[in-house]
Design a protein around this motif. Structure first.
Motif, PDB file in Angstrom:
ATOM      1  N   TRP A  75      12.622 -34.254 -13.890  1.00 40.36           N
ATOM      2  CA  TRP A  75      12.478 -34.556 -15.320  1.00 40.36           C
ATOM      3  C   TRP A  75      13.069 -33.390 -16.123  1.00 40.36           C
ATOM      4  CZ3 TRP A  75      12.027 -38.695 -13.252  1.00 40.36           C
ATOM      5  CH2 TRP A  75      10.909 -39.456 -13.009  1.00 40.36           C
ATOM      6  N   GLY A  76      14.288 -33.567 -16.587  1.00 39.87           N
ATOM      7  CA  GLY A  76      14.906 -32.502 -17.370  1.00 39.87           C
ATOM      8  C   GLY A  76      16.366 -32.769 -17.646  1.00 39.87           C
ATOM      9  N   GLY A  77      16.959 -31.845 -18.392  1.00 34.73           N
ATOM     10  CA  GLY A  77      18.379 -31.961 -18.730  1.00 34.73           C
ATOM     11  C   GLY A  77      18.729 -30.999 -19.842  1.00 34.73           C
ATOM     12  N   ILE A  78      20.010 -30.911 -20.140  1.00 36.82           N
ATOM     13  CA  ILE A  78      20.454 -30.114 -21.280  1.00 36.82           C
ATOM     14  C   ILE A  78      19.870 -30.735 -22.547  1.00 36.82           C
ATOM     15  CG2 ILE A  78      22.474 -29.350 -22.600  1.00 36.82           C
ATOM     16  CD1 ILE A  78      22.416 -28.039 -19.892  1.00 36.82           C
ATOM     17  N   CYS A  79      19.450 -29.911 -23.513  1.00 41.41           N
ATOM     18  CA  CYS A  79      18.886 -30.482 -24.734  1.00 41.41           C
ATOM     19  C   CYS A  79      19.492 -29.914 -26.012  1.00 41.41           C
ATOM     20  CB  CYS A  79      17.366 -30.364 -24.741  1.00 41.41           C
ATOM     21  SG  CYS A  79      16.763 -28.688 -24.661  1.00 41.41           S
ATOM     22  N   CYS A  80      20.368 -28.919 -25.919  1.00 43.62           N
ATOM     23  CA  CYS A  80      21.030 -28.408 -27.123  1.00 43.62           C
ATOM     24  C   CYS A  80      22.282 -27.637 -26.702  1.00 43.62           C
ATOM     25  CB  CYS A  80      20.089 -27.500 -27.919  1.00 43.62           C
ATOM     26  SG  CYS A  80      20.736 -27.032 -29.542  1.00 43.62           S
ATOM     27  N   SER A  81      23.356 -27.785 -27.485  1.00 44.85           N
ATOM     28  CA  SER A  81      24.600 -27.067 -27.179  1.00 44.85           C
ATOM     29  C   SER A  81      24.598 -25.666 -27.774  1.00 44.85           C
ATOM     30  CB  SER A  81      25.802 -27.848 -27.717  1.00 44.85           C
ATOM     31  OG  SER A  81      25.954 -29.061 -27.020  1.00 44.85           O
ATOM     32  N   SER A  82      23.983 -25.506 -28.943  1.00 44.34           N
ATOM     33  CA  SER A  82      23.991 -24.210 -29.604  1.00 44.34           C
ATOM     34  C   SER A  82      22.698 -23.999 -30.384  1.00 44.34           C
ATOM     35  CB  SER A  82      25.194 -24.123 -30.551  1.00 44.34           C
ATOM     36  OG  SER A  82      25.191 -22.893 -31.215  1.00 44.34           O
ATOM     37  N   PRO A  83      21.810 -23.095 -29.930  1.00 43.71           N
ATOM     38  CA  PRO A  83      21.927 -22.299 -28.713  1.00 43.71           C
ATOM     39  C   PRO A  83      21.893 -23.204 -27.473  1.00 43.71           C
ATOM     40  CG  PRO A  83      19.685 -22.138 -29.572  1.00 43.71           C
ATOM     41  CD  PRO A  83      20.488 -22.885 -30.592  1.00 43.71           C
ATOM     42  N   PRO A  84      22.587 -22.790 -26.400  1.00 44.78           N
ATOM     43  CA  PRO A  84      22.584 -23.609 -25.190  1.00 44.78           C
ATOM     44  C   PRO A  84      21.193 -23.657 -24.573  1.00 44.78           C
ATOM     45  CG  PRO A  84      23.717 -21.512 -24.803  1.00 44.78           C
ATOM     46  CD  PRO A  84      23.408 -21.570 -26.261  1.00 44.78           C
ATOM     47  N   CYS A  85      20.630 -24.846 -24.485  1.00 40.70           N
ATOM     48  CA  CYS A  85      19.241 -24.973 -24.016  1.00 40.70           C
ATOM     49  C   CYS A  85      19.109 -26.068 -22.977  1.00 40.70           C
ATOM     50  CB  CYS A  85      18.310 -25.338 -25.169  1.00 40.70           C
ATOM     51  SG  CYS A  85      18.124 -24.067 -26.410  1.00 40.70           S
ATOM     52  N   GLY A  91      18.676 -26.692 -32.978  1.00 39.26           N
ATOM     53  CA  GLY A  91      19.884 -25.944 -33.348  1.00 39.26           C
ATOM     54  C   GLY A  91      20.947 -26.973 -33.685  1.00 39.26           C
ATOM     55  N   LEU A  92      22.069 -26.936 -32.983  1.00 37.05           N
ATOM     56  CA  LEU A  92      23.086 -27.960 -33.218  1.00 37.05           C
ATOM     57  C   LEU A  92      22.540 -29.361 -32.911  1.00 37.05           C
ATOM     58  CD1 LEU A  92      26.049 -28.581 -33.952  1.00 37.05           C
ATOM     59  CD2 LEU A  92      26.624 -28.275 -31.533  1.00 37.05           C
ATOM     60  N   HIS A  93      21.646 -29.431 -31.951  1.00 38.60           N
ATOM     61  CA  HIS A  93      21.091 -30.727 -31.563  1.00 38.60           C
ATOM     62  C   HIS A  93      19.625 -30.881 -31.969  1.00 38.60           C
ATOM     63  CE1 HIS A  93      24.716 -30.879 -29.114  1.00 38.60           C
ATOM     64  NE2 HIS A  93      24.509 -32.172 -28.968  1.00 38.60           N
ATOM     65  N   THR A  94      19.269 -32.124 -32.215  1.00 43.94           N
ATOM     66  CA  THR A  94      17.875 -32.507 -32.442  1.00 43.94           C
ATOM     67  C   THR A  94      17.420 -33.296 -31.229  1.00 43.94           C
ATOM     68  OG1 THR A  94      18.206 -32.642 -34.825  1.00 43.94           O
ATOM     69  CG2 THR A  94      16.314 -33.837 -33.929  1.00 43.94           C
ATOM     70  N   GLN A  95      16.270 -32.917 -30.702  1.00 45.98           N
ATOM     71  CA  GLN A  95      15.755 -33.644 -29.554  1.00 45.98           C
ATOM     72  C   GLN A  95      14.794 -34.751 -30.012  1.00 45.98           C
ATOM     73  OE1 GLN A  95      12.665 -32.056 -26.888  1.00 45.98           O
ATOM     74  NE2 GLN A  95      14.064 -32.404 -25.193  1.00 45.98           N
TER      75      GLN A  95
END
Lengths: 192, 192
Positions: A35-45, B129-133
């Protein structure tokens, strides 16, 4: 006509993230998270969700840091083992023969034998129900030289990551490359 | 010895989620999201991250609902197209020839031609940040009968989902089944 199979956590693909942490005594631990994945490009999260009962939950809360290592398919048995037992009861690095490599950026170890590792600093945790979601800022990505391709990026076909299929409870390998993103669909656009 | 490639959003696999929404006039839209994954087992929840500038962001905020459809590899060009243009400028369902199927559970459409679809009710949104979850509760999973296997679960080998490789910007197919989870690693456990 589609069939309803109920409110289930079934989506494809889900990853096999191996989450590396230290416990309060500095003992390295690793567990699987699908259960997971990339969630933001900037900041990279990156986001991972864990149950409160896990040893890793405790470790992340204490250290405010974790790594995510991506197992290659040659290590599918070792990766599966890491999800079978708790670090409270077994030294999983020792039993599996895997090597904890201490990150120089965060207080967490990654798996030396796996070709790709992300070093993350905890940004926030959110209780969602059975799982708590941890969001970590990716401070660096470490890659084995032999999986790097053009453009200094790891190639998925060389990394050979595992895919987990919920419901079925099976692991799958990566197959053939199907083509370039932001390119294959251009012929459908009204303005090309 | 691993090489540092910097703080990048590179992890494998990432999914190709096709997010379905209605705009304020009831026009269906679909876009790709590779940043996302399951985030809780109970309640069953899925997370997707989107930029604020997307049409879908606006739609989810207004409707408090979305679907995630999983494209099969036969539709890789259509799936790629959905990530190339904005629903503000083109009717993406019309151009791609895909069919919006209205969910009976939430005010959002899924893609009829794709074998697997999740219907989600918005639970929360978090600016990262750049993205909204966006975290959605999965209210139901709809599956094409011909991808169901034993145990009434869709089989990954039949669904043939896409994998996206960030960095490389390429799509990959699913390969062979590597074995059963919670089983392959049992021989490594100290108590078997």
């Amino acid at each position: 006509m589609k069939k309803s199979i109920g409110a289930k956590t079934i989506v494809y693909p889900t990853p096999v993230f191996v989450v590396g942490t230290y416990d309060k005594d500095g003992k390295p631990n690793a567990m699987d998270a699908a259960w997971g994945g990339i969630c933001c490009s900037s900041p990279p999260c990156l986001a991972i969700s864990l149950r409160k009962v896990t040893y890793t939950y405790e470790n992340i809360m204490a250290q405010k840091a974790f790594t995510v290592s991506i197992p290659t398919q040659d290590f599918v048995s070792e990766a599966d083992y890491l999800g079978l037992v708790s670090g409270r009861n077994e030294d999983k690095f020792f039993r599996s023969g895997l090597t904890p490599e201490k990150s120089k950026l965060v207080n967490a170890p990654y798996v030396k034998e796996f070709p790709l590792a992300l070093e993350c600093r905890l940004l926030q945790s959110t209780e969602l129900g059975l799982h708590t979601q941890f969001i970590g800022e990716i401070l660096d990505v470490k890659v084995d030289m032999d999986v790097l391709g053009d453009g200094n990026f790891p190639e998925m076909g060389k990394v050979k990551p595992l895919m987990y299929a919920p419901g079925e409870h099976k692991y799958y390998a990566v197959g053939q490359c199907l083509g370039k993103a932001f390119s294959l669909g251009k012929n459908i656009m009204s303005h090309t």
